[in-house]
Design a protein around this motif. Structure first.
Motif, PDB file in Angstrom:
ATOM      1  N   GLY A   1      -9.013  57.574 -21.760  1.00  0.00           N
ATOM      2  CA  GLY A   1     -10.359  57.356 -22.259  1.00  0.00           C
ATOM      3  C   GLY A   1     -11.088  58.612 -22.662  1.00  0.00           C
ATOM      4  O   GLY A   1     -12.199  58.546 -23.187  1.00  0.00           O
TER       5      GLY A   1
ATOM      6  N   VAL B   1     -15.946  60.730 -21.896  1.00  0.00           N
ATOM      7  CA  VAL B   1     -14.988  59.662 -21.602  1.00  0.00           C
ATOM      8  C   VAL B   1     -15.600  58.327 -21.994  1.00  0.00           C
ATOM      9  O   VAL B   1     -16.776  58.060 -21.699  1.00  0.00           O
TER      10      VAL B   1
ATOM     11  N   ARG C   1     -14.581  54.547 -21.156  1.00  0.00           N
ATOM     12  CA  ARG C   1     -13.618  53.820 -20.320  1.00  0.00           C
ATOM     13  C   ARG C   1     -14.321  52.661 -19.609  1.00  0.00           C
ATOM     14  O   ARG C   1     -15.431  52.836 -19.092  1.00  0.00           O
ATOM     15  N   ASN C   2     -13.659  51.515 -19.613  1.00  0.00           N
ATOM     16  CA  ASN C   2     -14.181  50.323 -18.931  1.00  0.00           C
ATOM     17  C   ASN C   2     -15.599  49.986 -19.382  1.00  0.00           C
ATOM     18  O   ASN C   2     -16.447  49.577 -18.583  1.00  0.00           O
TER      19      ASN C   2
END
Length: 409
Positions: free
Chosen positions: A231, A251, A253-254
């Motif tokens: 990410g 980053v 991510r998620n």
């Protein structure tokens, strides 16, 4: 308060099954480091400035000495890139503008591109070399091309810093090689990174590129998260003795968009692992918004920047680095790491365009041609009638017309 299981480390002893909050864990690590440094006979211990920001909301998730003045080292190049992006938007330069290595640029200390004096690359290629290779000669060459001179470009950098409200920041050069007057803070560096992404998202692929090829040379980024933390989308690292090892990292991510700044690491390992730890603590719900925006964080104006030289490159370096390893062993051999993924690095190829000379007088135009002899009588073309040339048929050639070029994007 959210609790996390922690494995602590101190001089080879492992303490397991202790439950700590994130804030308590950080405090305990600082205490352990202070003890180790005391036993090692070191008189100074600087905690790493660290900052974690939610890029979507600008909320601060963690801040530790985020306003402490610090030497930015090559994080400076984030501002060099931003000023260049602004000039591209104004149209004063284009991505095809040639960037030549002057003697001034060539004489900069490493890290360098390896290009010779008068060698030229496009501005686009120069920006990739600036961001990925962190080449100091390229930083000066860009400054001279975009600003007319290095000094003029630095003026633009500081004017931009003032517009951004970077109250701890002052630039003296476009590359970050050490000058005691070159100062910023974790807070200010985070804001520059946010401005880059929000104002010029089209250039973000530069910051996530892991390798730049130039001729036979292959230059890899020092951002270990690009190949070890899923990410990661960028951005920049930096190091001089006076700063320690710095990083700004982003980053996605998620569904979260995060930005971390870590300054003053004792090694690339520590710098990268600490940034990854901040990301994982946020992604795991162990770091929550503090209720403060990164824009409202206060800088320690008037404070002197920390000088890490004695601890990073001086006589105390061996003991200090050993103490940092003891206090934070993540990523060391036979120790766990937060950088566990094996990610392929994206690559970009830059081209050395060779030497492009300027300021050379063009040849004078030739005088108009005055014929000396009379032209002969015109010769009639031989009639070919319906006789076909070899290889053609009576239907003629059926050649598709060229398609229009697509519009420039």
């Amino acid at each position: 308060m959210l609790e996390i299981a922690w494995t602590g480390w101190y001089e080879g002893r492992v303490f397991r099954n202790a439950s700590w909050s994130c804030s308590t864990l950080l405090l305990v690590r600082r205490m352990l480091l202070a003890l180790v440094l005391t036993f090692a006979g070191l008189s100074h211990a600087w905690a790493n400035p660290m900052l974690l920001v939610d890029r979507e909301t600008l909320q601060v998730l963690h801040a530790e000495q985020a306003g402490q003045p610090w030497h930015p080292a090559s994080l400076t190049k984030l501002m060099t890139a931003y000023v260049t992006f602004e000039e591209l938007a104004k149209g004063t330069v284009t991505l095809d503008t040639p960037v030549s290595i002057s003697r001034n640029a060539y004489n900069q200390a490493p890290s360098k591109s390896g290009l010779k004096i008068d060698s030229t690359v496009s501005l686009q290629d120069a920006l990739y070399l600036l961001v990925v290779k962190s080449a100091n000669d390229i930083a000066v060459a860009i400054a001279e091309t975009v600003g007319g001179s290095e000094a003029n470009f630095v003026v633009k950098m500081n004017e931009t810093a003032a517009r951004m409200g970077l109250t701890a920041t002052n630039f003296v050069n476009p590359h970050g090689l050490h000058d005691p007057r070159q100062v910023s803070s974790a807070r200010d560096m985070a804001i520059i990174a946010l401005y880059i992404e929000q104002s010029f998202p089209q250039f973000m692929p530069m910051f996530r590129t892991g390798v730049v090829n130039l001729g036979k040379a292959r230059f890899e980024s020092n951002n270990g998260l690009l190949e070890g933390f899923a990410g990661t989308t960028g951005m920049k690292t930096g190091y001089v003795c006076a700063s320690g090892l710095n990083i700004v990292a982003t980053v996605d991510r998620n569904g979260r968009q995060l930005l971390a700044v870590v300054l003053g690491g004792s090694s690339g390992r520590e710098r990268n692992e600490r940034a990854a730890e901040l990301f994982l603590n946020a992604l795991g719900g162990r770091l929550q918004p503090t209720g403060q925006s990164v824009l409202s964080l206060a800088n320690a104006t008037g404070a002197a920047p920390v000088d890490m030289r004695p601890l990073i490159c001086g006589k105390q370096a061996k003991e200090y680095v050993a103490a940092q390893k003891a206090a934070f062993p993540m990523g060391l051999e036979d120790q766990p790491s937060y950088l566990t993924e094996e990610l392929a690095l994206s690559e970009y190829t830059a081209i050395d365009l060779g030497r492009i000379r300027s300021g050379i007088a063009l040849p004078r135009p030739r005088p108009p041609h005055m014929p000396i002899f009379k032209s002969p009588a015109p010769v009639e073309s031989a009639a070919i009638g319906d006789v076909l040339r070899p290889g053609l048929n009576a239907g003629g050639l059926n050649i598709a017309l060229p398609r229009p070029r697509p519009a420039d994007l």
